[in-house]
Write a protein that holds these residues in place. Structure first.
Motif, PDB file in Angstrom:
ATOM      1  N   UNK A   1     -32.685  -2.753  67.313  1.00 24.83           N
ATOM      2  CA  UNK A   1     -33.475  -1.890  66.433  1.00 24.83           C
ATOM      3  C   UNK A   1     -32.747  -1.623  65.116  1.00 24.83           C
ATOM      4  N   UNK A   2     -31.436  -1.427  65.195  1.00 26.35           N
ATOM      5  CA  UNK A   2     -30.671  -1.189  63.976  1.00 26.35           C
ATOM      6  C   UNK A   2     -30.672  -2.426  63.076  1.00 26.35           C
ATOM      7  N   UNK A   3     -30.634  -3.607  63.691  1.00 24.34           N
ATOM      8  CA  UNK A   3     -30.719  -4.838  62.908  1.00 24.34           C
ATOM      9  C   UNK A   3     -32.069  -4.940  62.203  1.00 24.34           C
ATOM     10  N   UNK A   4     -33.123  -4.616  62.947  1.00 22.28           N
ATOM     11  CA  UNK A   4     -34.449  -4.618  62.344  1.00 22.28           C
ATOM     12  C   UNK A   4     -34.574  -3.601  61.232  1.00 22.28           C
ATOM     13  N   UNK A   5     -33.941  -2.443  61.428  1.00 24.67           N
ATOM     14  CA  UNK A   5     -33.965  -1.400  60.400  1.00 24.67           C
ATOM     15  C   UNK A   5     -33.287  -1.885  59.128  1.00 24.67           C
ATOM     16  N   UNK A   6     -32.140  -2.519  59.277  1.00 24.12           N
ATOM     17  CA  UNK A   6     -31.426  -3.053  58.116  1.00 24.12           C
ATOM     18  C   UNK A   6     -32.257  -4.124  57.416  1.00 24.12           C
ATOM     19  N   UNK A   7     -32.869  -5.014  58.193  1.00 19.78           N
ATOM     20  CA  UNK A   7     -33.713  -6.057  57.616  1.00 19.78           C
ATOM     21  C   UNK A   7     -34.882  -5.448  56.853  1.00 19.78           C
ATOM     22  N   UNK A   8     -35.473  -4.396  57.415  1.00 15.63           N
ATOM     23  CA  UNK A   8     -36.592  -3.743  56.749  1.00 15.63           C
ATOM     24  C   UNK A   8     -36.215  -3.155  55.411  1.00 15.63           C
ATOM     25  N   UNK A   9     -35.056  -2.536  55.340  1.00 12.64           N
ATOM     26  CA  UNK A   9     -34.654  -1.937  54.075  1.00 12.64           C
ATOM     27  C   UNK A   9     -34.211  -2.980  53.059  1.00 12.64           C
ATOM     28  N   UNK A  10     -33.757  -4.145  53.530  1.00  9.30           N
ATOM     29  CA  UNK A  10     -33.545  -5.253  52.604  1.00  9.30           C
ATOM     30  C   UNK A  10     -34.880  -5.649  51.971  1.00  9.30           C
ATOM     31  N   UNK A  11     -35.928  -5.637  52.802  1.00 10.78           N
ATOM     32  CA  UNK A  11     -37.257  -5.920  52.279  1.00 10.78           C
ATOM     33  C   UNK A  11     -37.698  -4.922  51.231  1.00 10.78           C
ATOM     34  N   UNK A  12     -37.358  -3.650  51.438  1.00  8.54           N
ATOM     35  CA  UNK A  12     -37.692  -2.624  50.445  1.00  8.54           C
ATOM     36  C   UNK A  12     -37.030  -2.935  49.109  1.00  8.54           C
ATOM     37  N   UNK A  13     -35.772  -3.362  49.158  1.00  4.88           N
ATOM     38  CA  UNK A  13     -35.060  -3.708  47.927  1.00  4.88           C
ATOM     39  C   UNK A  13     -35.724  -4.897  47.242  1.00  4.88           C
ATOM     40  N   UNK A  14     -36.178  -5.871  48.036  1.00  3.75           N
ATOM     41  CA  UNK A  14     -36.863  -7.025  47.452  1.00  3.75           C
ATOM     42  C   UNK A  14     -38.157  -6.583  46.764  1.00  3.75           C
ATOM     43  N   UNK A  15     -38.910  -5.688  47.405  1.00  8.56           N
ATOM     44  CA  UNK A  15     -40.136  -5.169  46.786  1.00  8.56           C
ATOM     45  C   UNK A  15     -39.811  -4.438  45.495  1.00  8.56           C
ATOM     46  N   UNK A  16     -38.778  -3.623  45.544  1.00  3.98           N
ATOM     47  CA  UNK A  16     -38.383  -2.850  44.364  1.00  3.98           C
ATOM     48  C   UNK A  16     -38.022  -3.760  43.204  1.00  3.98           C
ATOM     49  N   UNK A  17     -37.348  -4.878  43.477  1.00  2.00           N
ATOM     50  CA  UNK A  17     -36.990  -5.836  42.435  1.00  2.00           C
ATOM     51  C   UNK A  17     -36.099  -5.247  41.360  1.00  2.00           C
ATOM     52  N   UNK A  18     -34.920  -4.720  41.719  1.00  2.00           N
ATOM     53  CA  UNK A  18     -34.071  -4.060  40.713  1.00  2.00           C
ATOM     54  C   UNK A  18     -33.607  -5.001  39.614  1.00  2.00           C
ATOM     55  N   UNK A  19     -33.598  -6.320  39.857  1.00  2.00           N
ATOM     56  CA  UNK A  19     -33.175  -7.271  38.837  1.00  2.00           C
ATOM     57  C   UNK A  19     -34.144  -7.347  37.661  1.00  2.00           C
ATOM     58  N   UNK A  20     -35.380  -6.854  37.871  1.00  2.00           N
ATOM     59  CA  UNK A  20     -36.373  -6.887  36.792  1.00  2.00           C
ATOM     60  C   UNK A  20     -36.210  -5.742  35.824  1.00  2.00           C
ATOM     61  N   UNK A  21     -35.517  -4.689  36.274  1.00  3.02           N
ATOM     62  CA  UNK A  21     -35.417  -3.480  35.476  1.00  3.02           C
ATOM     63  C   UNK A  21     -36.654  -2.633  35.651  1.00  3.02           C
ATOM     64  N   UNK A  22     -36.473  -1.310  35.648  1.00  5.68           N
ATOM     65  CA  UNK A  22     -37.582  -0.388  35.860  1.00  5.68           C
ATOM     66  C   UNK A  22     -37.594   0.682  34.778  1.00  5.68           C
ATOM     67  N   UNK A  23     -38.791   0.988  34.303  1.00  2.62           N
ATOM     68  CA  UNK A  23     -38.927   2.129  33.407  1.00  2.62           C
ATOM     69  C   UNK A  23     -38.778   3.402  34.220  1.00  2.62           C
ATOM     70  N   UNK A  24     -38.511   4.517  33.538  1.00  5.98           N
ATOM     71  CA  UNK A  24     -38.306   5.775  34.255  1.00  5.98           C
ATOM     72  C   UNK A  24     -39.490   6.163  35.109  1.00  5.98           C
ATOM     73  N   UNK A  25     -40.707   6.045  34.544  1.00  6.68           N
ATOM     74  CA  UNK A  25     -41.896   6.442  35.288  1.00  6.68           C
ATOM     75  C   UNK A  25     -42.141   5.565  36.493  1.00  6.68           C
ATOM     76  N   UNK A  26     -41.960   4.243  36.333  1.00 10.66           N
ATOM     77  CA  UNK A  26     -42.199   3.336  37.442  1.00 10.66           C
ATOM     78  C   UNK A  26     -41.165   3.533  38.544  1.00 10.66           C
ATOM     79  N   UNK A  27     -39.905   3.717  38.166  1.00 12.11           N
ATOM     80  CA  UNK A  27     -38.866   3.932  39.164  1.00 12.11           C
ATOM     81  C   UNK A  27     -39.090   5.199  39.957  1.00 12.11           C
TER      82      UNK A  27
END
Length: 313
Positions: free
Chosen positions: A131-157
């Motif tokens: 379950x902890x492995x799945x939890x870690x994988x899920x939050x990696x997915x959240x980071x991929x959705x967030x896409x921090x490499x694209x940069x975020x405006x204040x409102x969008x972030x």
């Protein structure tokens, strides 16, 4: 290797689960349309009022009694805030800055948040290594959705952070409902009616402070609020209460497997929203992590069927 799924749930509960996914998946579209003429607080107030009226009507027709125990009302007040007032407000505000499809993708993190809360509050649902492995994988997915490499405006972030805070609130609500309300075996209709009704009362009390902006009502705005209330809030919370009671907090929260599919498709088809490559990819990673963490999906073969959970179904 072949994936192995657990045995199918009862048709009645599964049907309510699928209806819940459709109702909540389309809610993000209706929120976006409603925001064309209303403020976020007005959208929340409207959907809770419509949902409360719908549930009260069903309660009256079926002559269902509402609970009288003050302790039950106290617990349902907490659930109402965590499952209605707070997340509805956060998602409505967030959709001022992000597409409805993206909001629906973030909604898919609800089971991850539920697992975090359940690991502390529900001993029988504490995570093991898988379950902890799945939890870690899920939050990696959240980071991929967030896409921090694209940069975020204040409102969008901030809007994306608000979506995650909303799903944390859902996670708290699922666990609280399972621990303090479901064991009482109250009728689902009475639980949903009190829960949504209390949410409407809370928003009415806050309206002089939060819902004072001018309204620009139109048929699309009005019908969207009605759909949010009657289906996405009224009937959906009745179905949700039944699913939580039958499946448990964490498994019930996996309804968000399907909501991003509904939300993204409707956003593209109806609103013409665009989707970046990382958003559906991240959603798939999130869902894979959830499936692994919940034990709904495993890999490899076992020498004998696993019936360890049968007594709890």
């Amino acid at each position: 290797m072949m994936a192995r799924f657990r045995s199918a749930p009862s048709p009645a509960v599964l049907g309510q689960f699928l209806l819940l996914a459709l109702a909540w998946g389309s809610s993000f579209l209706f929120i976006k349309i409603a925001l064309e003429g209303l403020s976020p607080a007005q959208v929340v107030l409207g959907r809770l009022l419509a949902g409360a009226v719908a549930l009260l009507a069903v309660t009256a027709v079926t002559r269902q009694r509402l609970p009288r125990d003050p302790a039950v009302w106290g617990h349902l007040t907490v659930v109402s805030v965590l499952l209605c007032v707070l997340p509805f407000s956060l998602f409505s505000w967030a959709e001022l800055h992000v597409p409805s499809g993206l909001a629906s993708i973030y909604n898919a993190t609800t089971p991850l948040m539920t697992l975090l809360v359940a690991s502390v509050a529900l001993p029988e649902e504490r995570p093991d290594r898988t379950k902890l492995t799945g939890l870690l994988l899920g939050f990696i997915g959240v980071v991929v959705v967030l896409g921090p490499w694209r940069g975020l405006s204040g409102g969008e972030g901030l809007a994306q952070a608000a979506c995650l805070l909303a799903t944390l609130s859902y996670g708290l609500a699922f666990v609280y409902l399972r621990r303090f309300v479901s064991p009482r075996r109250l009728p689902a209709l009475s639980v949903a009616t009190v829960q949504v009704g209390l949410g409407a009362v809370i928003m009415l009390a806050l309206a002089p402070l939060t819902a004072t902006d001018p309204m620009r009502l139109s048929w699309p705005v009005t019908l969207s609020v009605a759909a949010l209330g009657v289906v996405g809030t009224g009937l959906a919370y009745l179905w949700n209460t039944n699913v939580v009671a039958a499946w448990g907090a964490t498994n019930a929260s996996t309804v968000t497997y399907l909501t991003p599919v509904v939300g993204v498709v409707l956003g593209i088809v109806v609103l013409g929203e665009s989707v970046s490559w990382n958003e559906p990819l991240g959603a798939v990673v999130v869902i894979a992590g959830i499936a692994l963490s919940q034990g709904l999906l495993s890999f490899g073969r076992r020498s004998a069927p696993d019936h360890s959970d049968d007594s709890r179904r």
